[in-house]
Design a protein around this motif. Structure first.
Motif, PDB file in Angstrom:
ATOM      1  N   VAL A  22      28.108  43.096  36.492  1.00 36.52           N
ATOM      2  CA  VAL A  22      29.366  42.422  36.829  1.00 36.52           C
ATOM      3  C   VAL A  22      30.401  42.680  35.732  1.00 36.52           C
ATOM      4  O   VAL A  22      31.566  42.985  36.031  1.00 36.52           O
ATOM      5  N   VAL A  25      31.743  46.247  35.939  1.00 39.12           N
ATOM      6  CA  VAL A  25      32.646  46.413  37.078  1.00 39.12           C
ATOM      7  C   VAL A  25      34.004  45.806  36.736  1.00 39.12           C
ATOM      8  O   VAL A  25      35.054  46.415  36.985  1.00 39.12           O
ATOM      9  N   GLN A  26      33.983  44.628  36.141  1.00 44.36           N
ATOM     10  CA  GLN A  26      35.238  43.943  35.812  1.00 44.36           C
ATOM     11  C   GLN A  26      36.062  44.785  34.843  1.00 44.36           C
ATOM     12  O   GLN A  26      37.284  44.889  34.980  1.00 44.36           O
ATOM     13  N   ILE A  35      37.860  50.177  43.084  1.00 44.55           N
ATOM     14  CA  ILE A  35      36.420  49.960  43.229  1.00 44.55           C
ATOM     15  C   ILE A  35      36.073  49.572  44.669  1.00 44.55           C
ATOM     16  O   ILE A  35      36.761  48.741  45.276  1.00 44.55           O
ATOM     17  N   ASN A  37      33.200  47.621  46.309  1.00 45.32           N
ATOM     18  CA  ASN A  37      32.080  46.803  45.830  1.00 45.32           C
ATOM     19  C   ASN A  37      31.072  46.531  46.949  1.00 45.32           C
ATOM     20  O   ASN A  37      31.305  45.704  47.827  1.00 45.32           O
ATOM     21  N   GLY A  39      27.940  45.808  46.029  1.00 45.80           N
ATOM     22  CA  GLY A  39      26.846  45.306  45.204  1.00 45.80           C
ATOM     23  C   GLY A  39      26.489  43.854  45.467  1.00 45.80           C
ATOM     24  O   GLY A  39      25.455  43.377  45.021  1.00 45.80           O
ATOM     25  N   GLN A  40      27.351  43.126  46.175  1.00 42.90           N
ATOM     26  CA  GLN A  40      27.122  41.686  46.298  1.00 42.90           C
ATOM     27  C   GLN A  40      26.661  41.282  47.695  1.00 42.90           C
ATOM     28  O   GLN A  40      26.655  42.083  48.608  1.00 42.90           O
ATOM     29  N   LEU A 345      28.851  54.064  40.017  1.00 38.86           N
ATOM     30  CA  LEU A 345      29.946  53.240  39.496  1.00 38.86           C
ATOM     31  C   LEU A 345      30.968  54.099  38.743  1.00 38.86           C
ATOM     32  O   LEU A 345      32.167  54.032  39.028  1.00 38.86           O
ATOM     33  N   HIS A 349      33.172  55.181  41.606  1.00 38.54           N
ATOM     34  CA  HIS A 349      33.767  53.823  41.659  1.00 38.54           C
ATOM     35  C   HIS A 349      33.213  52.994  42.818  1.00 38.54           C
ATOM     36  O   HIS A 349      33.942  52.270  43.499  1.00 38.54           O
ATOM     37  N   VAL A 351      30.172  50.214  43.711  1.00 35.93           N
ATOM     38  CA  VAL A 351      29.189  49.306  43.112  1.00 35.93           C
ATOM     39  C   VAL A 351      28.026  49.125  44.081  1.00 35.93           C
ATOM     40  O   VAL A 351      28.236  48.804  45.253  1.00 35.93           O
TER      41      VAL A 351
END
Ligand SMILES: Cc1ncc(COP(=O)(O)O)c(C=O)c1O
Length: 390
Positions: A22, A25-26, A35, A37, A39-40, A345, A349, A351
């Motif tokens: 995290v 990524v931030q 990005i 994302n 990943g979540q 990543l 880019h 996640v």
């Protein structure tokens, strides 16, 4: 300021594997990177309007401004029983077989506090949802991992467990449709589980967080729908995924009355209950029109098809998940899941969650959440194609 010392219990908590990801990524986002994302596991669609309106109306009700009853409102528990009957044909006694939860996560952590003494064993799927580990650690229990292997359709093989561990086991966590693998369990697997758990007096905790999300016409099986299940376990359900209500924090446990009573007792000492208006809106979700759920499942299925077909078209040999909103993808040969996630990543880019974060048997895979629209998923495929990995 003087820093105080954490007690032993908190120090036993497992490290948050994904915290490092995290922050990486931030940092890239702060530098202006575009990005994608994946990943979540945070549902991207809004809650249905009729559920939101129900909350708005309930918020005006002065009854709900007072303390709710301990263990929640009977109307919500009755709605849970109606929902289980309608969806799964399971009879639930709302008075003794339902425990209202502040989301599934709360129940999954609380259950270990109810059932485990220090040193007792919890059988835990590997790879699996890390919150099981947190609850076991807080209780001072010992985790024994049950490998979920692709060659076994990501189902545990009870024959591989050591008798010594089995004898010390008090609880077993299962989760189908599965996070992170996307596997769906056949009904016969639950029958086998019930007979094993009965023989060894183990409480089965079936995490049914993705209970509504099955593809290719498959409706996921409720553990409780199988004969004898209530004698040996509970099921934990959440409104987070089925109704896009992750931020509302509402779920429930159903099943074995003695276990439900323990969860209720534990909660009597921790909380009162959820805001009555949330219980009202959750009741509306369970009993109201269900076309929002059908549309959601079709949306995830379409995204799954787009993404999996796209990856296959660029030469990545991936299998389509049968349920949940995750895809579990093998890493290129010779690359660890963390190396591969870093490559995606920094070079594309994108996640993804490295499989290692879900346990040792997650190594060799990454998890992708199908929680972006088709355009973004297609763009992710194009970016991956440009890396020429497959
Ligand atoms: C497998 C699994 N179980 C339980 C949960 C908990 O969901 P909630 O606490 O929102 O009910 C999640 C959420 O991501 C999950 O993936």
């Amino acid at each position: 300021m003087k820093n105080f010392e954490m007690n032993h219990t908190l120090r036993q908590l497992p490290e948050q594997y994904f915290a490092a990801l995290v922050s990486k990524v931030q940092k890239l986002i702060n530098e202006g990177a575009d990005i994608i994302n994946l990943g979540q596991g945070n549902p991207d669609q809004p809650t249905a309007t009729h559920i939101i309106e129900s909350l708005q109306n309930a918020a005006d009700n002065p009854t709900f401004h007072r303390y709710p009853p301990f263990q929640g409102y009977p109307f919500f528990k009755e709605a849970v029983a109606t929902f289980y009957k309608r969806e799964y044909g399971v009879t639930i006694d709302p008075a003794t077989e339902v425990c209202i939860l502040f989301g599934g996560k709360a129940g999954l952590v609380e259950i270990s506090q109810c059932l485990l003494n220090p040193g007792d064993v919890a059988l835990v799927p590997d790879p699996g949802y890390p919150d099981y580990w947190s609850g076991v650690a807080l209780a001072g229990g010992k985790m024994v991992m049950m490998p979920l292997l692709e060659k076994n359709q990501f189902l545990p093989d009870y024959n591989l467990l050591h008798l010594d561990d089995i004898e010390k086991a008090k609880v077993m966590f299962l989760n189908y449709p599965n996070n992170p693998t996307g596997a769906v369990a056949p009904p016969t697997f639950f029958d086998e589980t019930i007979s094993f758990a009965k023989q060894h007096h183990i409480c089965v905790v079936h995490d049914f967080a993705y209970g509504s999300i099955g593809f290719d016409g498959i409706k996921p099986t409720s553990f409780l729908a199988r004969e004898g299940a209530k004698d040996t376990g509970i099921e934990i359900y959440t409104l987070s995924k089925t109704y896009n209500m992750a931020g509302w924090r509402v779920g429930f446990a159903v099943g074995n009355a003695s276990v439900i009573q323990m969860l209720n007792l534990y909660q009597d000492h921790m909380y009162v209950s959820l805001f009555g208006a949330v219980q009202q809106a959750a009741t509306t979700a369970l009993l109201g029109p269900q076309d929002c759920v059908e549309m959601l499942v079709s949306l995830y299925e379409e995204r799954r098809n787009t993404f999996i077909d796209g990856l296959q078209s660029i030469g990545w040999e991936v299998k389509a998940p049968k349920g949940s909103f995750f895809a579990w993808l093998p890493c290129p040969k010779g690359m660890s899941s963390t190396e591969f996630a870093d490559l995606l990543l920094y070079e594309a880019h994108i996640v993804v969650a490295p499989g290692k974060g879900f346990g040792d048997y997650g190594e060799g895979y990454v998890r992708v959440g199908l929680l972006e629209d088709k355009e973004k998923l297609n763009e992710a495929i194009e970016r991956i194609a440009k890396l020429n990995l497959f």
